[in-house]
Every structure is written in structure tokens, then in C-alpha cells.
Write a protein that holds these residues in place. Structure first.
Motif, PDB file in Angstrom:
ATOM      1  N   GLY A  14       0.815  -1.214   0.000  1.00  0.00           N
ATOM      2  CA  GLY A  14       0.000   0.000   0.000  1.00  0.00           C
ATOM      3  C   GLY A  14       0.845   1.259   0.000  1.00  0.00           C
ATOM      4  O   GLY A  14       0.612   2.185  -0.794  1.00  0.00           O
ATOM      5  N   MET A  15       1.855   1.288   0.881  1.00  0.00           N
ATOM      6  CA  MET A  15       2.752   2.453   0.922  1.00  0.00           C
ATOM      7  C   MET A  15       3.490   2.602  -0.397  1.00  0.00           C
ATOM      8  O   MET A  15       3.671   3.713  -0.898  1.00  0.00           O
ATOM      9  N   GLY A  16       3.926   1.481  -0.959  1.00  0.00           N
ATOM     10  CA  GLY A  16       4.686   1.521  -2.202  1.00  0.00           C
ATOM     11  C   GLY A  16       3.878   2.059  -3.363  1.00  0.00           C
ATOM     12  O   GLY A  16       4.342   2.922  -4.114  1.00  0.00           O
ATOM     13  N   VAL A  17       2.667   1.577  -3.503  1.00  0.00           N
ATOM     14  CA  VAL A  17       1.820   2.021  -4.611  1.00  0.00           C
ATOM     15  C   VAL A  17       1.530   3.516  -4.485  1.00  0.00           C
ATOM     16  O   VAL A  17       1.667   4.272  -5.456  1.00  0.00           O
ATOM     17  N   PHE A  18       1.151   3.958  -3.295  1.00  0.00           N
ATOM     18  CA  PHE A  18       0.822   5.375  -3.131  1.00  0.00           C
ATOM     19  C   PHE A  18       2.072   6.253  -3.261  1.00  0.00           C
ATOM     20  O   PHE A  18       2.013   7.350  -3.814  1.00  0.00           O
ATOM     21  N   THR A  19       3.213   5.769  -2.776  1.00  0.00           N
ATOM     22  CA  THR A  19       4.461   6.526  -2.894  1.00  0.00           C
ATOM     23  C   THR A  19       4.841   6.725  -4.363  1.00  0.00           C
ATOM     24  O   THR A  19       5.405   7.757  -4.734  1.00  0.00           O
ATOM     25  N   ALA A  20       4.527   5.764  -5.208  1.00  0.00           N
ATOM     26  CA  ALA A  20       4.904   5.822  -6.629  1.00  0.00           C
ATOM     27  C   ALA A  20       4.037   6.771  -7.453  1.00  0.00           C
ATOM     28  O   ALA A  20       4.419   7.134  -8.570  1.00  0.00           O
ATOM     29  N   VAL A  21       2.901   7.191  -6.930  1.00  0.00           N
ATOM     30  CA  VAL A  21       1.953   8.012  -7.703  1.00  0.00           C
ATOM     31  C   VAL A  21       2.564   9.283  -8.311  1.00  0.00           C
ATOM     32  O   VAL A  21       2.215   9.636  -9.443  1.00  0.00           O
ATOM     33  N   PRO A  22       3.477   9.997  -7.636  1.00  0.00           N
ATOM     34  CA  PRO A  22       4.017  11.214  -8.255  1.00  0.00           C
ATOM     35  C   PRO A  22       4.697  11.020  -9.599  1.00  0.00           C
ATOM     36  O   PRO A  22       4.927  11.995 -10.313  1.00  0.00           O
ATOM     37  N   VAL A  23       4.973   9.786  -9.993  1.00  0.00           N
ATOM     38  CA  VAL A  23       5.544   9.556 -11.325  1.00  0.00           C
ATOM     39  C   VAL A  23       4.572  10.009 -12.412  1.00  0.00           C
ATOM     40  O   VAL A  23       4.985  10.290 -13.536  1.00  0.00           O
ATOM     41  N   LEU A  24       3.302  10.125 -12.076  1.00  0.00           N
ATOM     42  CA  LEU A  24       2.313  10.600 -13.059  1.00  0.00           C
ATOM     43  C   LEU A  24       2.660  11.991 -13.581  1.00  0.00           C
ATOM     44  O   LEU A  24       2.285  12.338 -14.699  1.00  0.00           O
ATOM     45  N   ALA A  25       3.392  12.777 -12.785  1.00  0.00           N
ATOM     46  CA  ALA A  25       3.778  14.127 -13.220  1.00  0.00           C
ATOM     47  C   ALA A  25       4.668  14.090 -14.463  1.00  0.00           C
ATOM     48  O   ALA A  25       4.733  15.068 -15.206  1.00  0.00           O
ATOM     49  N   VAL A  26       5.333  12.962 -14.691  1.00  0.00           N
ATOM     50  CA  VAL A  26       6.169  12.832 -15.888  1.00  0.00           C
ATOM     51  C   VAL A  26       5.288  12.848 -17.133  1.00  0.00           C
ATOM     52  O   VAL A  26       5.642  13.445 -18.153  1.00  0.00           O
ATOM     53  N   PRO A  29       1.715  16.542 -16.270  1.00  0.00           N
ATOM     54  CA  PRO A  29       2.185  17.589 -15.353  1.00  0.00           C
ATOM     55  C   PRO A  29       1.068  18.257 -14.552  1.00  0.00           C
ATOM     56  O   PRO A  29       1.327  18.767 -13.457  1.00  0.00           O
ATOM     57  N   GLU A  30      -0.157  18.200 -15.037  1.00  0.00           N
ATOM     58  CA  GLU A  30      -1.261  18.803 -14.289  1.00  0.00           C
ATOM     59  C   GLU A  30      -1.493  18.095 -12.943  1.00  0.00           C
ATOM     60  O   GLU A  30      -2.142  18.644 -12.049  1.00  0.00           O
ATOM     61  N   GLN A  31      -0.930  16.896 -12.775  1.00  0.00           N
ATOM     62  CA  GLN A  31      -1.013  16.183 -11.498  1.00  0.00           C
ATOM     63  C   GLN A  31      -0.348  16.973 -10.365  1.00  0.00           C
ATOM     64  O   GLN A  31      -0.633  16.755  -9.205  1.00  0.00           O
ATOM     65  N   LEU A  32       0.551  17.876 -10.730  1.00  0.00           N
ATOM     66  CA  LEU A  32       1.240  18.688  -9.726  1.00  0.00           C
ATOM     67  C   LEU A  32       0.277  19.628  -9.008  1.00  0.00           C
ATOM     68  O   LEU A  32       0.611  20.190  -7.966  1.00  0.00           O
ATOM     69  N   GLY A  33      -0.919  19.781  -9.540  1.00  0.00           N
ATOM     70  CA  GLY A  33      -1.929  20.602  -8.886  1.00  0.00           C
ATOM     71  C   GLY A  33      -2.253  20.110  -7.483  1.00  0.00           C
ATOM     72  O   GLY A  33      -2.611  20.906  -6.605  1.00  0.00           O
ATOM     73  N   SER A  34      -2.101  18.811  -7.223  1.00  0.00           N
ATOM     74  CA  SER A  34      -2.359  18.281  -5.881  1.00  0.00           C
ATOM     75  C   SER A  34      -1.340  18.798  -4.869  1.00  0.00           C
ATOM     76  O   SER A  34      -1.546  18.701  -3.665  1.00  0.00           O
ATOM     77  N   TYR A  35      -0.243  19.348  -5.362  1.00  0.00           N
ATOM     78  CA  TYR A  35       0.769  19.963  -4.489  1.00  0.00           C
ATOM     79  C   TYR A  35       0.622  21.489  -4.487  1.00  0.00           C
ATOM     80  O   TYR A  35       1.486  22.195  -3.968  1.00  0.00           O
ATOM     81  N   GLY A  36      -0.428  21.980  -5.118  1.00  0.00           N
ATOM     82  CA  GLY A  36      -0.632  23.422  -5.184  1.00  0.00           C
ATOM     83  C   GLY A  36       0.240  24.096  -6.226  1.00  0.00           C
ATOM     84  O   GLY A  36       0.477  25.294  -6.173  1.00  0.00           O
ATOM     85  N   ILE A  37       0.723  23.330  -7.203  1.00  0.00           N
ATOM     86  CA  ILE A  37       1.617  23.867  -8.227  1.00  0.00           C
ATOM     87  C   ILE A  37       0.891  23.863  -9.562  1.00  0.00           C
ATOM     88  O   ILE A  37       0.441  22.821 -10.034  1.00  0.00           O
ATOM     89  N   SER A  38       0.796  25.044 -10.150  1.00  0.00           N
ATOM     90  CA  SER A  38       0.203  25.110 -11.486  1.00  0.00           C
ATOM     91  C   SER A  38       1.111  25.956 -12.370  1.00  0.00           C
ATOM     92  O   SER A  38       1.676  26.955 -11.940  1.00  0.00           O
TER      93      SER A  38
END
Length: 141
Positions: A14-26, A29-38
Motif C-alpha cells: 500500500g505504501m509503495g503504490v501510493f508513494t509511486a503516484v508522483p511519477v504521473l507528473a512525468v 504535469p497537471e497532477q502537480l496541482g495536488s501539491y498546489g503547483i500550477s
């Protein structure tokens, strides 16, 4: 397989799968919105995408360690260092802390605590199995 091992594997996966999610930004890039970055500057986007690749590697390592007990401790230590440094850097920068996604920060803190518990449990289990081998060796002598 005992219940504790099943719980450990489930937590690591579970930790591994969720930890890997930021690779979607590759790829998105709009996924970075979850970090408040646009609309980040090109170099910031590149660095964040690079970070996503490292998060992917950490996530894959956690999943791998679910099935390989011999790598659990080094993987857990590496992920603890990574996640702890991210939390510490964010907390010590009030402007960043004000923008943080509370769920992501809570997840990172929970991962650190769970991974520390896994390290402790692994150490206790190893100590117990070493004592058992010592007694068998002493009895045989």
C-alpha cells in the motif's frame, strides 16, 4: 504465512503504490496541482518530474521489500530518510507548510512510523532466530 507477515506485506504494498503516484507528473504535469503547483517554470517542472521518478523508484522498492525480507531494512531506512527530509523541509518553511496537502504530509509521517515499526519488528525477529540457532548449536556441541 502468519498474520503479522500478511499485515507487513499489505502495508508495504500500500505504501509503495501510493508513494509511486508522483511519477504521473512525468506524463501528466497537471497532477502537480495536488501539491498546489500550477504552470511551473520549465526547470521547476523538470525537477518535479525527476522527483516523481525517484518517488516511483522508492515505491517499487517498498513493493519489492514486501516479498523480500532480506531487503526490508535497507529499503525502509532509505524511504524513512526520504520522507522524513521532505516533512522536515516543509515544516521548517512556513510558506511551504501553508501550501502543503495535509493528506500527503500525514501519509508521509504515517509511513515513517510504520517503516520504523517494521525495522524494529525485523530486528526482534532476527534476534529471536539467532538465539534459537545458538541454542541448537550449543545443544549439538
Amino acid at each position: 504465512m502468519r498474520v503479522g507477515e500478511i499485515a507487513t506485506r499489505t502495508a508495504l504494498i500500500g505504501m509503495g503504490v501510493f508513494t509511486a503516484v508522483p511519477v504521473l507528473a512525468v506524463f501528466q504535469p497537471e497532477q502537480l496541482g495536488s501539491y498546489g503547483i500550477s504552470d511551473p517554470e520549465p526547470m521547476v517542472l523538470t525537477l518535479l518530474q525527476h522527483r516523481g521518478v525517484f518517488q516511483f523508484l522508492a515505491g517499487i522498492a517498498l513493493v519489492w521489500s514486501a516479498f523480500r525480507q532480506d531487503v526490508r531494512v535497507p529499503v525502509a531506512v532509505g524511504v524513512i530518510v526520504s520522507k522524513s527530509s521532505a516533512v522536515a523541509l516543509t515544516i521548517t518553511r512556513p510558506d511551504a507548510q501553508a501550501l502543503v496537502n495535509p493528506f500527503i504530509q500525514a501519509f508521509d509521517i504515517a509511513c515513517v512510523l510504520v517503516l520504523a515499526a517494521i525495522i524494529a519488528q525485523t530486528a526482534v525477529a532476527r534476534r529471536g532466530s539467532t538465539r534459537g540457532r545458538t541454542r541448537v548449536t550449543e545443544a549439538a556441541a
